[in-house]
Scaffold this active site. Structure first.
Site, PDB file in Angstrom:
ATOM      1  N   LYS A  91      25.746 -19.968 -23.855  1.00  0.00           N
ATOM      2  CA  LYS A  91      24.371 -19.943 -23.342  1.00  0.00           C
ATOM      3  C   LYS A  91      23.637 -18.710 -23.871  1.00  0.00           C
ATOM      4  O   LYS A  91      24.221 -17.619 -23.953  1.00  0.00           O
ATOM      5  CB  LYS A  91      24.419 -19.940 -21.816  1.00  0.00           C
ATOM      6  N   SER A 166      19.568 -23.119 -14.761  1.00  0.00           N
ATOM      7  CA  SER A 166      19.081 -22.659 -16.046  1.00  0.00           C
ATOM      8  C   SER A 166      19.987 -23.044 -17.215  1.00  0.00           C
ATOM      9  O   SER A 166      19.623 -22.838 -18.365  1.00  0.00           O
ATOM     10  CB  SER A 166      18.911 -21.140 -16.023  1.00  0.00           C
ATOM     11  N   SER A 190      22.532 -22.243 -11.206  1.00  0.00           N
ATOM     12  CA  SER A 190      22.312 -22.581 -12.613  1.00  0.00           C
ATOM     13  C   SER A 190      23.489 -23.241 -13.326  1.00  0.00           C
ATOM     14  O   SER A 190      23.333 -23.689 -14.467  1.00  0.00           O
ATOM     15  CB  SER A 190      21.887 -21.330 -13.391  1.00  0.00           C
TER      16      SER A 190
END
Length: 479
Positions: A91, A166, A190
């Site tokens: 990520k 997220s 997230s």
């Protein structure tokens, strides 16, 4: 409805779904299965990386999930680790040596990382082959991966809907079959939110289970825990066990490798509505209720539970997020020399500006948030786990939570959506999102969440294995 209308609806669904499963080195393997095939010599690590890169390119044309793509990664001659040779992504809020770290923001030009972040090293210790970095909303603040001036990350189950946030980029790639597993992290939901949106397994570990990042250690409450999103329970279990081989927190009980369900029957609390009064929508309530019925059929005891947290919790959590946005605005030059907080998106700016106008209440906010562990612990007396929704309503269409929406409206919508997950981040407890058997009328996944006491990952995974065996999770390629 006539047959022709049903056919038209099915054609429309086919046009909005995206998957890249095919007859190549990856096949329909999960990460454990692919690693086993590589160890047996049936598939080469380089071949797996090459075919995954081709899948990513095919998926990316419609999903917009990738921030940085390494087309020809370096390969070990003899991959080692539980996920040896498994292609994956990191990520884009985590430093990976040689790649820029953009945090999903247009407020600065990202620097190239000179070294791996501590978690990146832990992730690499499992043997994975990193193909690049996935997109996230600006600084991970939003529960959807959307932007002011860029294409959103799209949900592979329906490209008109959010992939969550997220860790939306990671979840979209895994659900679409581009890679079997991908890095995610969770500061308010997230990992679990995109897992719920995309029909995946998303385990948020106990605070301190994974190596901590430097930023979190400096904050009064470290909300963020790293992990992965996966298509199978065994992948999440294997990752956790492999990560422990790299580093284990001596203050937590070891998890080890969980390989299946336990014979122990559990007492499970049932929480249908948010403790702060946000009601769940009908489809979500049905998904959770049906899961409770399955648990009882399997011999577990399910009973209603109350989580009597401070009624100011939601506003306090929002204030704390505003503090984080404020700190980014102050320290942003460490991310890029041209950082300009005025270029932060509408959500980030609104959080920061709201905090600045109310900063005097910060000490009380921190005290109340830290005390949340007391009512949380009280709710677990006599219980092993708590079952609840992941989100208060089903996955929204793109645009509903976009940072272009006026801040006051956007915050109201976010708080009506993300009503369950933040408690675990504040208290530091483990929690897992699993796909429910019930779906939305148009076939979108709905997630259900199980939460436990600190260190309860083994119990969560054992129950997840049992539910997966009882009713295997829907696969996008089979729908």
């Amino acid at each position: 409805m006539t047959t022709s209308e049903e056919q038209e609806q099915e054609q429309e669904r086919e046009q909005t779904r995206v998957h890249v499963f095919r007859d190549d080195a990856l096949g329909d393997h999960d990460a454990v299965g692919l690693a086993e095939a590589i160890r047996r010599g049936e598939v080469g690590a380089a071949e797996a990386a090459r075919d995954a890169a081709a899948r990513v390119r095919a998926a990316e044309a419609r999903l917009n999930a990738v921030q940085v793509h390494i087309d020809v990664p370096a390969h070990r001659s003899e991959p080692a680790g539980a996920f040896a040779g498994v292609p994956t992504f990191v990520k884009d809020n985590t430093d990976y040596q040689g790649l820029p770290t953009g945090h999903g923001s247009a407020a600065f030009a990202p620097k190239t990382a000179r070294r791996h972040a501590p978690f990146a090293r832990q992730f690499l210790s499992t043997g994975v082959t990193v193909l690049g970095k996935t997109r996230l909303p600006e600084f991970g603040f939003s529960p959807t991966t959307e932007y002011e001036d860029a294409e959103p990350v799209r949900n592979p189950w329906h490209t008109g809907h959010s992939a969550g946030g997220s860790s939306g980029g990671s979840a979209a790639l895994v659900a679409a079959g581009a890679v079997p597993v991908a890095h995610a992290n969770d500061g308010g939901g997230s990992i679990r939110i995109p897992a719920a949106c995309c029909g995946l397994v998303g385990l948020k570990p106990t605070r301190g289970r994974m190596v901590a990042n430097a930023q979190g250690r400096r904050l009064p409450i470290d909300l963020v825990t790293d992990g992965v999103v996966s298509r199978s329970v065994r992948d999440s279990a294997a990752f956790l066990a492999a990560a422990e081989q790299h580093w284990r927190n001596p203050r937590l009980p070891p998890v080890g490798l969980v390989e299946g369900p336990s014979e122990r029957r559990l007492r499970i609390g049932l929480l249908l509505d948010s403790p702060n009064g946000v009601p769940s929508d009908d489809a979500t309530r049905t998904a959770v209720t049906e899961t409770a019925q399955r648990l009882e059929r399997l011999g577990h005891t399910v009973e209603p539970v109350e989580l009597s947290i401070d009624p100011r919790f939601t506003q306090d959590f929002l204030t704390y997020w505003g503090l984080l946005s404020f700190l980014i605005g102050v320290t942003g030059r460490t991310l890029g020399t041209d950082f300009d907080r005025r270029r932060m998106d509408g959500l980030s700016r609104g959080l920061r500006e709201t905090y600045v106008s109310n900063w005097q209440g910060t000490p009380g906010v921190l005290r109340r948030l830290k005390r949340t562990r007391e009512p949380y612990a009280a709710a677990f007396r006599g219980l092993d786990l708590v079952l609840s929704p992941v989100l208060a309503h089903t996955t929204p269409q793109l645009g509903h939570l976009a940072p272009t929406v006026a801040y006051e409206t956007l915050i109201e919508r976010i708080l009506a959506y993300v009503a369950f997950t933040p408690v675990n981040n504040v208290v530091g407890t483990p929690s897992i999102s699993l796909p429910a058997t019930h779906t939305t009328p148009d076939g979108l996944p709905i997630g259900v969440m199980f939460s436990g006491r600190p260190g309860a990952e083994r119990t969560l995974l054992e129950l997840a294995f049992e539910l997966e065996a009882d009713a295997p999770f829907r696969r996008l390629q089979d729908v």
